[in-house]
Design a protein around this motif. Sequence first.
Motif, PDB file in Angstrom:
ATOM      1  N   UNK A   1      36.335  40.154  61.037  1.00 52.77           N
ATOM      2  CA  UNK A   1      35.990  39.749  59.678  1.00 52.77           C
ATOM      3  C   UNK A   1      36.460  38.317  59.492  1.00 52.77           C
ATOM      4  N   UNK A   2      35.533  37.454  59.087  1.00 55.49           N
ATOM      5  CA  UNK A   2      35.857  36.047  58.860  1.00 55.49           C
ATOM      6  C   UNK A   2      35.582  35.752  57.391  1.00 55.49           C
ATOM      7  N   UNK A   3      36.607  35.280  56.686  1.00 59.57           N
ATOM      8  CA  UNK A   3      36.508  35.018  55.253  1.00 59.57           C
ATOM      9  C   UNK A   3      36.593  33.523  55.001  1.00 59.57           C
ATOM     10  N   UNK A   4      35.633  33.000  54.230  1.00 60.41           N
ATOM     11  CA  UNK A   4      35.606  31.565  53.960  1.00 60.41           C
ATOM     12  C   UNK A   4      35.409  31.243  52.497  1.00 60.41           C
ATOM     13  N   UNK A   5      36.026  30.155  52.078  1.00 63.84           N
ATOM     14  CA  UNK A   5      35.904  29.710  50.691  1.00 63.84           C
ATOM     15  C   UNK A   5      36.144  28.212  50.589  1.00 63.84           C
ATOM     16  N   UNK A   6      35.558  27.637  49.575  1.00 64.40           N
ATOM     17  CA  UNK A   6      35.927  26.280  49.192  1.00 64.40           C
ATOM     18  C   UNK A   6      37.051  26.400  48.165  1.00 64.40           C
ATOM     19  N   UNK A   7      37.724  25.280  47.920  1.00 63.50           N
ATOM     20  CA  UNK A   7      38.813  25.246  46.954  1.00 63.50           C
ATOM     21  C   UNK A   7      38.358  24.398  45.775  1.00 63.50           C
ATOM     22  N   UNK A   8      38.557  24.914  44.556  1.00 65.43           N
ATOM     23  CA  UNK A   8      38.094  24.226  43.359  1.00 65.43           C
ATOM     24  C   UNK A   8      39.253  23.940  42.420  1.00 65.43           C
ATOM     25  N   UNK A   9      39.066  22.936  41.564  1.00 67.72           N
ATOM     26  CA  UNK A   9      40.077  22.603  40.563  1.00 67.72           C
ATOM     27  C   UNK A   9      41.416  22.338  41.228  1.00 67.72           C
ATOM     28  N   UNK A  10      42.422  22.998  40.751  1.00 71.66           N
ATOM     29  CA  UNK A  10      43.774  22.819  41.288  1.00 71.66           C
ATOM     30  C   UNK A  10      44.126  23.963  42.227  1.00 71.66           C
ATOM     31  N   UNK A  11      43.268  24.200  43.215  1.00 75.36           N
ATOM     32  CA  UNK A  11      43.572  25.180  44.247  1.00 75.36           C
ATOM     33  C   UNK A  11      42.944  26.539  44.051  1.00 75.36           C
ATOM     34  N   UNK A  12      41.961  26.661  43.151  1.00 75.10           N
ATOM     35  CA  UNK A  12      41.371  27.960  42.870  1.00 75.10           C
ATOM     36  C   UNK A  12      40.291  28.346  43.882  1.00 75.10           C
ATOM     37  N   UNK A  13      40.096  29.656  43.974  1.00 78.93           N
ATOM     38  CA  UNK A  13      39.016  30.208  44.791  1.00 78.93           C
ATOM     39  C   UNK A  13      37.662  29.806  44.220  1.00 78.93           C
TER      40      UNK A  13
END
Length: 166
Positions: free
Chosen positions: A47-59
């Motif tokens: 399982x590979x989980x990916x996300x960008x980071x928004x604002x001040x470190x949010x998912x």
Amino acid sequence: MSKNIRVIFGSSTGNTECAAGRIALKLGGTAVNVAQAGADDFNADLLILGTSTWGCGELQDDWINGLPLLENTDLKGKKVAFFGLGDSSGFGDTFLNAMGELYEKAVRRGAEVVGKWSAEGYSHVMSAAQEGGSFVGLALDDDNEPELTPDRIDRWCDQLKKEAGL
């Protein structure tokens, strides 16, 4: 025996989606946007989980609805890897914090983490996704270093093949 490889990602601008697609292609897996994911998508050999980071470190926003799926998945004995996108210059004090959040939740569910990535050469100040000299997963900065992304993905996928026995 063929391994079931699932890349689940959240993407707002398309950069994380592109990275997820490249990772899935390199590993022979399937990329699934977390906004369309179901519980079965979280059950994979890798399982590979990916996300960008928004604002001040949010998912990334789509993960808000996807987190309950992750939190209800038993990951004991499952290999899980992470990748994150962020801006190491503009948000150097919260670089990839969202990836760190996914990591923490998966570890609490029993995940066996693979794919840690050296923090050497990144210009950030701090990150919740960093432990010592390594990130908990692949760190990408398409805002400042887009030319490095394809090679980083390729090298990380080669690393995952070894660590996850693919």
